[in-house]
Scaffold this active site. Sequence first.
Site, mmCIF file in Angstrom:
data_model
loop_
_atom_site.group_PDB
_atom_site.id
_atom_site.type_symbol
_atom_site.label_atom_id
_atom_site.label_comp_id
_atom_site.label_asym_id
_atom_site.label_seq_id
_atom_site.Cartn_x
_atom_site.Cartn_y
_atom_site.Cartn_z
ATOM 1 N N CYS A 143 0.795 -1.157 0.001
ATOM 2 C CA CYS A 143 0.068 0.060 -0.010
ATOM 3 C C CYS A 143 0.816 1.353 -0.007
ATOM 4 O O CYS A 143 1.643 1.321 1.027
ATOM 5 C CB CYS A 143 -0.903 0.075 1.244
ATOM 6 S SG CYS A 143 -1.467 -1.572 1.647
ATOM 7 N N GLU A 205 -7.567 9.112 0.792
ATOM 8 C CA GLU A 205 -6.756 8.651 -0.489
ATOM 9 C C GLU A 205 -7.997 8.280 -1.465
ATOM 10 O O GLU A 205 -9.146 7.715 -1.088
ATOM 11 C CB GLU A 205 -6.212 7.468 -0.286
ATOM 12 C CG GLU A 205 -4.867 7.648 0.892
ATOM 13 C CD GLU A 205 -3.925 6.310 1.196
ATOM 14 O OE1 GLU A 205 -2.918 6.776 1.306
ATOM 15 O OE2 GLU A 205 -4.570 5.462 0.852
#
Length: 284
Positions: A143, A205
């Site tokens: 990630c 995000e």
Amino acid sequence: MWRALRRAGAVSRGGAAVPEGWCCRRRVWDWHQVLASAAGLRGGKARAQSRTCATVTMPEVSTDHLDEQQVQLLAEMCILIDENDNKIGADTKKNCHLNENIDKGLLHRAFSVFLFNTENKLLLQQRSSAKITFPDCFTNTCCSHPLSRPLELEENNAIGVRRAAQRRLKAELGIPMEQVTPEEIQYLTRIHYKAKSDGIWGEHEIDYILFVQKDVMLNPDPNEIQSHCYVTQKELKQLLDKASRDEVKITPWFKLIAETFLFKWWDNLHNLNKFIDHQKIHRM
């Protein structure tokens, strides 16, 4: 099986190493433009605001107590976007992850990689204790963020994001660059989420979901990852069950993806094209 990299306390079950307690392992943006985009402002109103704005002083947060290597990464320049994933600027990783800025609408581009081996097992990692956001949490394979640099800003079929994923698979997991090329990384869709790690740091995000299926060599960086494991669907469900009882910690984005889409995608690893949706952003 789990591969513990730094922390003692791993136990063995049937010869497999497992983590204890588990059964299987520069400031560069126009602040008013950001706020206008986050509020859905368009056209002349947003342009007028951006023309009249002044430089905004960012909050000062001490990083003296944090891991030196992770603090150095806070200077990387992330890609600022509006809620429709349109590029609007760039700012440091540090500023992008401060809750004070997130609460004002600051949003950046990210990705989550799900790497499966040829036995259809998913590679998970446990984030190191040195990580500034969500330390010690279990999560998907990798990630991270594309950076504001020419090759990672390219948007055609998310090629810039896929290049960034290749870079971070090498940095975090030690996977040789030639073993996973951007062309082998499949971009499925995007999710938009927000989560606090603690009182200072958090995430906000639009996250590109990327799938890979390949057997790879691993040499994880212990500053990034403290343990890793390939899991079956049953083993992941056991981990999620433990997380629901607060026996282990998982990252919020991984929890959201696992509870909504992951197992459906996992069941169709050889037929993922029917799930590709590059138009929709799933608001989580």
